[in-house]
Write an enzyme that holds these catalytic residues in place. Structure first.
Site, PDB file in Angstrom:
ATOM      1  N   ARG A 111       0.830  -1.199   0.000  1.00  0.00           N
ATOM      2  CA  ARG A 111       0.000   0.000   0.000  1.00  0.00           C
ATOM      3  C   ARG A 111       0.875   1.264   0.000  1.00  0.00           C
ATOM      4  O   ARG A 111       0.543   2.276  -0.610  1.00  0.00           O
ATOM      5  CB  ARG A 111      -0.851  -0.085   1.273  1.00  0.00           C
ATOM      6  CG  ARG A 111      -1.548   1.126   1.682  1.00  0.00           C
ATOM      7  CD  ARG A 111      -2.174   0.841   3.029  1.00  0.00           C
ATOM      8  NE  ARG A 111      -3.023   1.903   3.469  1.00  0.00           N
ATOM      9  CZ  ARG A 111      -3.772   1.845   4.565  1.00  0.00           C
ATOM     10  NH1 ARG A 111      -3.766   0.754   5.293  1.00  0.00           N
ATOM     11  NH2 ARG A 111      -4.519   2.847   4.922  1.00  0.00           N
ATOM     12  N   ASN A 162       2.063   1.706  15.081  1.00  0.00           N
ATOM     13  CA  ASN A 162       1.232   0.673  14.448  1.00  0.00           C
ATOM     14  C   ASN A 162       1.391   0.576  12.934  1.00  0.00           C
ATOM     15  O   ASN A 162       1.072  -0.461  12.352  1.00  0.00           O
ATOM     16  CB  ASN A 162      -0.244   0.832  14.858  1.00  0.00           C
ATOM     17  CG  ASN A 162      -0.880   2.101  14.342  1.00  0.00           C
ATOM     18  OD1 ASN A 162      -0.190   3.079  14.086  1.00  0.00           O
ATOM     19  ND2 ASN A 162      -2.177   2.090  14.195  1.00  0.00           N
ATOM     20  N   TYR A 163       1.861   1.651  12.307  1.00  0.00           N
ATOM     21  CA  TYR A 163       2.164   1.619  10.863  1.00  0.00           C
ATOM     22  C   TYR A 163       3.478   2.373  10.643  1.00  0.00           C
ATOM     23  O   TYR A 163       3.475   3.442  10.033  1.00  0.00           O
ATOM     24  CB  TYR A 163       1.061   2.306  10.058  1.00  0.00           C
ATOM     25  CG  TYR A 163      -0.184   1.500   9.780  1.00  0.00           C
ATOM     26  CD1 TYR A 163      -0.261   0.677   8.656  1.00  0.00           C
ATOM     27  CD2 TYR A 163      -1.301   1.573  10.599  1.00  0.00           C
ATOM     28  CE1 TYR A 163      -1.414  -0.046   8.370  1.00  0.00           C
ATOM     29  CE2 TYR A 163      -2.450   0.853  10.332  1.00  0.00           C
ATOM     30  CZ  TYR A 163      -2.500   0.048   9.218  1.00  0.00           C
ATOM     31  OH  TYR A 163      -3.645  -0.662   8.921  1.00  0.00           O
ATOM     32  N   LYS A 185      10.805  11.701  12.818  1.00  0.00           N
ATOM     33  CA  LYS A 185      10.970  11.182  14.187  1.00  0.00           C
ATOM     34  C   LYS A 185      10.058   9.954  14.256  1.00  0.00           C
ATOM     35  O   LYS A 185       8.838  10.068  14.397  1.00  0.00           O
ATOM     36  CB  LYS A 185      10.586  12.266  15.204  1.00  0.00           C
ATOM     37  CG  LYS A 185      10.016  11.788  16.536  1.00  0.00           C
ATOM     38  CD  LYS A 185      11.013  11.074  17.422  1.00  0.00           C
ATOM     39  CE  LYS A 185      10.339  10.489  18.670  1.00  0.00           C
ATOM     40  NZ  LYS A 185      10.028   9.056  18.549  1.00  0.00           N
ATOM     41  N   THR A 188       9.554   4.949  18.786  1.00  0.00           N
ATOM     42  CA  THR A 188      10.716   4.199  19.271  1.00  0.00           C
ATOM     43  C   THR A 188      10.544   2.717  18.925  1.00  0.00           C
ATOM     44  O   THR A 188      11.434   2.105  18.318  1.00  0.00           O
ATOM     45  CB  THR A 188      10.901   4.441  20.784  1.00  0.00           C
ATOM     46  OG1 THR A 188      11.242   5.827  20.916  1.00  0.00           O
ATOM     47  CG2 THR A 188      11.996   3.592  21.372  1.00  0.00           C
ATOM     48  N   ASP A 223       9.376  17.146  23.082  1.00  0.00           N
ATOM     49  CA  ASP A 223       9.001  18.551  23.326  1.00  0.00           C
ATOM     50  C   ASP A 223      10.008  19.498  22.686  1.00  0.00           C
ATOM     51  O   ASP A 223       9.642  20.548  22.156  1.00  0.00           O
ATOM     52  CB  ASP A 223       8.939  18.838  24.837  1.00  0.00           C
ATOM     53  CG  ASP A 223       7.692  18.235  25.474  1.00  0.00           C
ATOM     54  OD1 ASP A 223       7.006  17.448  24.800  1.00  0.00           O
ATOM     55  OD2 ASP A 223       7.417  18.563  26.643  1.00  0.00           O
ATOM     56  N   GLU A 258      -3.323  13.313  13.291  1.00  0.00           N
ATOM     57  CA  GLU A 258      -4.196  12.134  13.191  1.00  0.00           C
ATOM     58  C   GLU A 258      -4.139  11.466  14.554  1.00  0.00           C
ATOM     59  O   GLU A 258      -3.084  10.957  14.939  1.00  0.00           O
ATOM     60  CB  GLU A 258      -3.666  11.142  12.165  1.00  0.00           C
ATOM     61  CG  GLU A 258      -3.525  11.672  10.769  1.00  0.00           C
ATOM     62  CD  GLU A 258      -2.986  10.599   9.822  1.00  0.00           C
ATOM     63  OE1 GLU A 258      -3.320  10.666   8.643  1.00  0.00           O
ATOM     64  OE2 GLU A 258      -2.229   9.717  10.255  1.00  0.00           O
ATOM     65  N   ARG A 291      -5.449  -0.349  15.502  1.00  0.00           N
ATOM     66  CA  ARG A 291      -5.590   0.572  14.361  1.00  0.00           C
ATOM     67  C   ARG A 291      -6.501   1.723  14.800  1.00  0.00           C
ATOM     68  O   ARG A 291      -7.503   1.488  15.473  1.00  0.00           O
ATOM     69  CB  ARG A 291      -6.229  -0.137  13.159  1.00  0.00           C
ATOM     70  CG  ARG A 291      -5.382  -1.246  12.590  1.00  0.00           C
ATOM     71  CD  ARG A 291      -6.174  -2.109  11.630  1.00  0.00           C
ATOM     72  NE  ARG A 291      -6.949  -1.360  10.706  1.00  0.00           N
ATOM     73  CZ  ARG A 291      -8.291  -1.414  10.625  1.00  0.00           C
ATOM     74  NH1 ARG A 291      -8.967  -2.197  11.434  1.00  0.00           N
ATOM     75  NH2 ARG A 291      -8.937  -0.688   9.748  1.00  0.00           N
ATOM     76  N   CYS A 292      -6.121   2.930  14.365  1.00  0.00           N
ATOM     77  CA  CYS A 292      -6.949   4.074  14.764  1.00  0.00           C
ATOM     78  C   CYS A 292      -8.374   3.877  14.280  1.00  0.00           C
ATOM     79  O   CYS A 292      -9.326   4.263  14.940  1.00  0.00           O
ATOM     80  CB  CYS A 292      -6.383   5.365  14.194  1.00  0.00           C
ATOM     81  SG  CYS A 292      -6.205   5.356  12.415  1.00  0.00           S
ATOM     82  N   THR A 293      -8.530   3.260  13.108  1.00  0.00           N
ATOM     83  CA  THR A 293      -9.850   3.099  12.492  1.00  0.00           C
ATOM     84  C   THR A 293     -10.514   1.770  12.842  1.00  0.00           C
ATOM     85  O   THR A 293     -11.525   1.422  12.229  1.00  0.00           O
ATOM     86  CB  THR A 293      -9.718   3.148  10.957  1.00  0.00           C
ATOM     87  OG1 THR A 293      -8.642   2.298  10.609  1.00  0.00           O
ATOM     88  CG2 THR A 293      -9.479   4.549  10.448  1.00  0.00           C
TER      89      THR A 293
END
Ligand code: NAP
Ligand code: G3H
Length: 484
Positions: A111, A162-163, A185, A188, A223, A258, A291-293
């Site tokens: 993807r 996660n991605y 960035k 980690t 920060d 996001e 997953r956020c979705t």
């Protein structure tokens, strides 16, 4: 894969076109959520290291902004080809670093290849416009605005675990095609996968300094970078907590955010329950719900809820649980803190008399897919984002109650509505306070050129290939005044 990026599994950072080790630096050990083995070590960069990187990025802005878009697109296409060629090797790294199942790793990479190519082509077709003045009262046709897009400068791209490939590339590629320099960035846990991606972009022929990387715990150096005076744009994906914190401290820097979600699947009386159950289970449990979705709650009309629960149960029982390389659906969560958190949400719901249909079993960080019925609004599971393989079912008596509960969430990423009645589908879609409503489909982001945006605590601004390029560039207008 390149040898320059690491030495004995000690990873360097991309600086001025080369992989550089920083003298006397401390390292962070990245261990695998799969088996606890050491994946590699990454540098814990300091404020001074960050300053050096930002200075280098600034010095590369001119050359890249003056590079023709066709040339930038050529480099992105080359990067996409190199990524495609590294698919198998990178998928192995992703599996071990973030415990994502093999099929999902391969799909994340494919993807991303498509994303980069589409971005390159979209960038070539983003043209400016001319606007005449005579349609505005008091002006005749003696003025012309030549509207163009110019880069914002240096974009700080912060991606989540996660991605690590896709959500790094979905910031890097649109920023680059718009003529910006990028500092990545990475998360980690996920940094090693993301550094390999940076290597691919670099190898594709970016001029030195156009893409640099910064590694280190967000809680230590985050920060400092986000407040850095020379960062011109922040493109962040991650939790609402960190996103809000960044928005508060960063000052007057444009940003895309996001953030988290609590996507609801509303199932109405007339839904095709078989199709709804299939979509909901895929949507809720893939990558173990990280997953956020992901579908994070089902809101079902009482009259069909029993039948829906039976169908959901039937499908959840068939999910395969195991390790990423075993081609399973459910794999260990990213760390034990995440597993403890999900377990806590489940336990609180059960203590308050929710009904366990399946699951609530744990082996290390591996949580078995859990389905819970009769979740009520006094339970944390009704509102909080678990980021794990648990799906609560909330029963309601009618469509308006379903919409009201859906909208009571602090989040507003996506929602699904399952119904065979087009009027009810639009009635519901119009009232839901989310960036995207899916009709008779699971909540999901792709295709990646569609707009992707979160209302309320789910985000700021709109991603999606064209939208991301627009966001990471600014309008510049030159006005011609014609005499006579
Ligand atoms: P996270 O803990 O918020 O971390 C996201 C990124 O922010 C990481 O790179 C992290 O670095 C960095 N970070 C942490 N503190 C920072 C600070 N003070 N300043 C700057 N950067 C900082 O999120 P996560 O656990 O990786 O990802 C899961 C969350 O992301 C979920 O809430 C999920 O819904 C959300 N998400 C949203 C979307 C979307 O499109 N809406 C997509 C994916 C994920 P370290 O790793 O070093 O801490
Ligand atoms: O985790 C957030 C991703 O951007 C969602 O993408 O719906 O394709 O999993 P996805």
């Amino acid at each position: 894969m390149s040898l320059e990026i690491s030495n004995n599994n000690i990873y360097k950072n991309l600086y001025d076109g080369k992989w550089e080790s920083i003298p006397n630096i401390k390292f962070i050990e990245i261990t695998s959520p799969v088996d606890g083995s050491l994946v590699g070590k990454i540098e814990a960069m300091t404020k001074d290291d960050v300053d050096k990187v930002v200075t280098n990025s600034k010095s590369a802005e001119k050359v890249w902004s003056e590079t023709p878009i066709s040339k930038r697109a050529e480099i992105l296409h080359k990067a996409a080809d190199l990524l495609e060629a590294s698919k198998s090797e990178l998928s192995d790294i992703l599996q071990i670093e973030i415990a994502k199942d093999r099929k999902s790793c391969l799909s994340e990479i494919s993807r991303t290849v498509d994303f980069i190519k589409f971005t390159a082509d979209e960038g070539k077709h983003m043209e400016g416009e001319t606007i005449g003045a005579d349609n505005f009262p008091g002006f005749n046709n003696n003025k012309l605005s030549l509207v163009t897009r110019v880069p914002v400068g240096t974009v700080l791209a912060i991606s989540p675990f996660n991605y690590p490939i896709n959500l790094s590339a979905s910031k890097i590629a649109p920023a680059l095609i718009a003529g910006n320099c990028v500092i990545l960035k990475p998360p980690t846990q996920g940094a090693i996968s993301a550094l390999h991606l940076a290597d691919i972009f670099n190898k594709a022929g970016l001029p030195p300094g156009v893409l640099n990387t910064v590694t280190g715990q967000g809680s230590s150096i985050g920060d400092y970078i986000v407040k850095h005076k020379d960062i011109n744009f922040i493109n962040f994906t991650g939790s609402t907590e960190v996103g809000k914190h960044i928005a508060e401290i960063a000052g007057m820097v444009p940003m895309l955010m996001e953030l988290g979600g609590k996507d609801a699947a509303l199932v109405l009386e007339d839904a095709d329950l078989e199709a709804a159950a299939k979509n909901i289970v895929q949507g809720a449990y893939s990558y173990s719900g990280q997953r956020c979705t992901a579908v994070k709650r089902v809101i079902a009309i009482d009259s069909i809820a029993d039948e829906l629960v039976e169908k959901l149960k039937d499908k959840v029982e068939k999910l395969k649980v195991g390790m990423p390389h075993q081609d399973v659906d459910i794999t260990p969560l990213i760390n034990s803190k995440a597993a403890d958190f999900v377990e806590g949400l489940i336990q609180e719901a059960l203590d308050k008399n929710a009904k366990l249909i399946l699951g609530n079993k744990r082996n290390g960080n591996l949580l078995y897919p859990t389905l819970i019925d009769n979740v009520t609004l006094d339970m944390r599971l009704a509102w909080e984002e678990p980021f794990g393989p648990v799906l609560p079912i909330i029963r309601v008596s009618n469509i308006d109650e379903a919409i009201e509960i859906a909208n009571q969430s602090e989040y507003g990423l996506q929602s699904s509505v399952f119904t065979t009645n087009i009027n009810k589908a639009f009635y519901t879609a119009k009232k839901l306070e989310v960036g995207t409503v899916q009709i008779n489909n699971k909540t999901e982001r792709g295709p990646d050129h569609f707009p992707f945006t979160g209302f309320k605590s789910s985000g700021l601004g709109t991603q999606g290939i064209r939208y991301s390029i627009e966001a990471m560039s600014r309008i510049k207008s030159i006005v011609l005044t014609i005499e006579g």
